[in-house]
Enzyme design. Sequence first.
Site, PDB file in Angstrom:
ATOM      1  N   TYR A 193      -2.119   3.085 -16.862  1.00 46.41           N
ATOM      2  CA  TYR A 193      -2.741   2.462 -15.678  1.00 46.41           C
ATOM      3  C   TYR A 193      -2.959   0.953 -15.863  1.00 46.41           C
ATOM      4  O   TYR A 193      -2.495   0.151 -15.050  1.00 46.41           O
ATOM      5  CB  TYR A 193      -4.066   3.157 -15.356  1.00 46.41           C
ATOM      6  N   LYS A 202      -1.053  -2.272 -13.991  1.00 49.19           N
ATOM      7  CA  LYS A 202      -1.763  -3.288 -13.204  1.00 49.19           C
ATOM      8  C   LYS A 202      -1.481  -4.699 -13.729  1.00 49.19           C
ATOM      9  O   LYS A 202      -1.400  -5.658 -12.956  1.00 49.19           O
ATOM     10  CB  LYS A 202      -3.268  -2.990 -13.193  1.00 49.19           C
TER      11      LYS A 202
HETATM   12  N1  LIG Z   1     -11.421   2.781  -6.696  1.00 49.54           N
HETATM   13  C1  LIG Z   1     -11.529   1.928  -7.687  1.00 49.54           C
HETATM   14  O1  LIG Z   1     -12.544   1.887  -8.400  1.00 49.54           O
HETATM   15  C2  LIG Z   1     -10.410   0.933  -7.959  1.00 49.54           C
HETATM   16  C3  LIG Z   1     -10.636  -0.031  -8.959  1.00 49.54           C
HETATM   17  C4  LIG Z   1      -9.626  -0.954  -9.234  1.00 49.54           C
HETATM   18  C5  LIG Z   1      -8.432  -0.914  -8.540  1.00 49.54           C
HETATM   19  N2  LIG Z   1      -8.230   0.043  -7.575  1.00 49.54           N
HETATM   20  C6  LIG Z   1      -6.939   0.043  -6.898  1.00 49.54           C
HETATM   21  O2  LIG Z   1      -7.134   0.022  -5.489  1.00 49.54           O
HETATM   22  C7  LIG Z   1      -6.027   0.669  -4.850  1.00 49.54           C
HETATM   23  C8  LIG Z   1      -6.529   1.729  -3.888  1.00 49.54           C
HETATM   24  O3  LIG Z   1      -7.277   2.688  -4.609  1.00 49.54           O
HETATM   25  P1  LIG Z   1      -8.309   3.706  -3.935  1.00 49.54           P
HETATM   26  O4  LIG Z   1      -9.522   3.669  -4.784  1.00 49.54           O
HETATM   27  O5  LIG Z   1      -8.402   3.475  -2.474  1.00 49.54           O
HETATM   28  O6  LIG Z   1      -7.545   5.069  -4.270  1.00 49.54           O
HETATM   29  P2  LIG Z   1      -7.333   6.396  -3.396  1.00 49.54           P
HETATM   30  O7  LIG Z   1      -6.948   7.435  -4.388  1.00 49.54           O
HETATM   31  O8  LIG Z   1      -8.507   6.637  -2.508  1.00 49.54           O
HETATM   32  O9  LIG Z   1      -6.078   5.988  -2.490  1.00 49.54           O
HETATM   33  C9  LIG Z   1      -4.764   5.848  -2.989  1.00 49.54           C
HETATM   34  C10 LIG Z   1      -3.799   6.292  -1.913  1.00 49.54           C
HETATM   35  O10 LIG Z   1      -2.462   6.098  -2.377  1.00 49.54           O
HETATM   36  C11 LIG Z   1      -1.681   7.192  -1.940  1.00 49.54           C
HETATM   37  N3  LIG Z   1      -0.511   7.347  -2.808  1.00 49.54           N
HETATM   38  C12 LIG Z   1      -0.477   7.775  -4.088  1.00 49.54           C
HETATM   39  N4  LIG Z   1       0.792   7.844  -4.524  1.00 49.54           N
HETATM   40  C13 LIG Z   1       1.573   7.442  -3.492  1.00 49.54           C
HETATM   41  C14 LIG Z   1       2.980   7.291  -3.325  1.00 49.54           C
HETATM   42  N5  LIG Z   1       3.841   7.599  -4.304  1.00 49.54           N
HETATM   43  N6  LIG Z   1       3.444   6.835  -2.140  1.00 49.54           N
HETATM   44  C15 LIG Z   1       2.588   6.540  -1.131  1.00 49.54           C
HETATM   45  N7  LIG Z   1       1.237   6.688  -1.224  1.00 49.54           N
HETATM   46  C16 LIG Z   1       0.747   7.131  -2.395  1.00 49.54           C
HETATM   47  C17 LIG Z   1      -2.616   8.396  -2.040  1.00 49.54           C
HETATM   48  O11 LIG Z   1      -2.163   9.472  -1.216  1.00 49.54           O
HETATM   49  C18 LIG Z   1      -3.933   7.786  -1.563  1.00 49.54           C
HETATM   50  O12 LIG Z   1      -4.117   7.964  -0.161  1.00 49.54           O
HETATM   51  C19 LIG Z   1      -5.154   1.212  -5.981  1.00 49.54           C
HETATM   52  O13 LIG Z   1      -4.105   0.310  -6.219  1.00 49.54           O
HETATM   53  C20 LIG Z   1      -6.101   1.267  -7.152  1.00 49.54           C
HETATM   54  O14 LIG Z   1      -5.429   1.205  -8.392  1.00 49.54           O
HETATM   55  C21 LIG Z   1      -9.198   0.967  -7.273  1.00 49.54           C
END
Ligand SMILES: NC(=O)c1ccc[n+]([C@@H]2O[C@H](COP(=O)([O-])OP(=O)(O)OC[C@H]3O[C@@H](n4cnc5c(N)ncnc54)[C@H](O)[C@@H]3O)[C@@H](O)[C@H]2O)c1
Length: 271
Positions: A163, A167
């Site tokens: 992961y 990133k």
């Molecule tokens: N939530 C956190 O604490 C956090 C922290 C740092 C970074 N992020 C980043 O923010 C972004 C959004 O994360 P989130 O927390 O909303 O996650 P989430 O799991 O709520 O949403 C991710 C979405 O991506 C979709 N997805 C996964 N694989 C896919 C694919 N192959 N094709 C199309 N869609 C796909 C999933 O169905 C889901 O709806 C991500 O890039 C994540 O790495 C999140």
Amino acid sequence: MRHGSLDWLGLEDKVCIITGAGGGIGTAMAMRFADAGAKVVLLDQQEPKVLKAAEAVKQKTGIEPVVQVCDVADPASVAVSARTCLEKVGPCDLLINNAALLRPGSLEEITLSEWNALIAVNLTGYFLCAQTFGQQMRIKSSGAMVHIASISGTHPQGFSGAYSISKAGVVMLSRQIAIEWGKFGIRSNVVSPGMVETEMSSKFYEEPGVRERRSAVIPMGRIGQPDDIADAALFLSSRRANYISGEEITVDGGYTRMLMNLIPRPGYSQN
Ligand SMILES: NC(=O)c1ccc[n+]([C@@H]2O[C@H](COP(=O)([O-])OP(=O)(O)OC[C@H]3O[C@@H](n4cnc5c(N)ncnc54)[C@H](O)[C@@H]3O)[C@@H](O)[C@H]2O)c1
């Protein structure tokens, strides 16, 4: 007026593609961009989630987003989505690369297929969407991309398999796009969230005390919400960021500036 106070962003009628739009941060961004008058297109692999997000956007803003079921790791699926979006709403002005996975695992134990599966979505998926939707931007010599990375792209987070590494790759992908496609009028930037409460992280908060312990190490004293990330993406996509490219905005309530505070210094501590 629907988005009167947001006119200054210059996002009205801009075609905005958001990947992973069925997730917590993706849905919040869809709301924000729709509210600013953009024509939002929601891409996600999971149909029920993306339809739910589209309904929420419609309820809140009155705008019915275009929905595409798309696997960002599959070049054919991305190509079909790009063609369909072009036919339905026109060429892409803004791409928000956001779809990603988080899987536990130590480096000595994760398998090659687990490694490949995560890189395929979190890094290759960002590249494929950038290349495919970027083509539409290059033809009209304008566009902006925002890639959602993570503070773990700069600060390694153990036991998260590939992961953090994915990133870090996203940050460099964005910089490279900025220097290669700047001549086509394309800007490329990164938003790196800290701890944000969404489905991706919800399991952590089920453990008693985790919310309090996490909040205690964040200067702002709270866990981030999806809207906090959406606001940064909105700014970087807008005309207010017209000369910003190849940059990264960290949205973590100050968490990654806490390092010096971890050093015990008798006489210099408030406690
Ligand atoms: N939530 C956190 O604490 C956090 C922290 C740092 C970074 N992020 C980043 O923010 C972004 C959004 O994360 P989130 O927390 O909303 O996650 P989430 O799991 O709520 O949403 C991710 C979405 O991506 C979709 N997805 C996964 N694989 C896919 C694919 N192959 N094709 C199309 N869609 C796909 C999933 O169905 C889901 O709806 C991500 O890039 C994540 O790495 C999140």
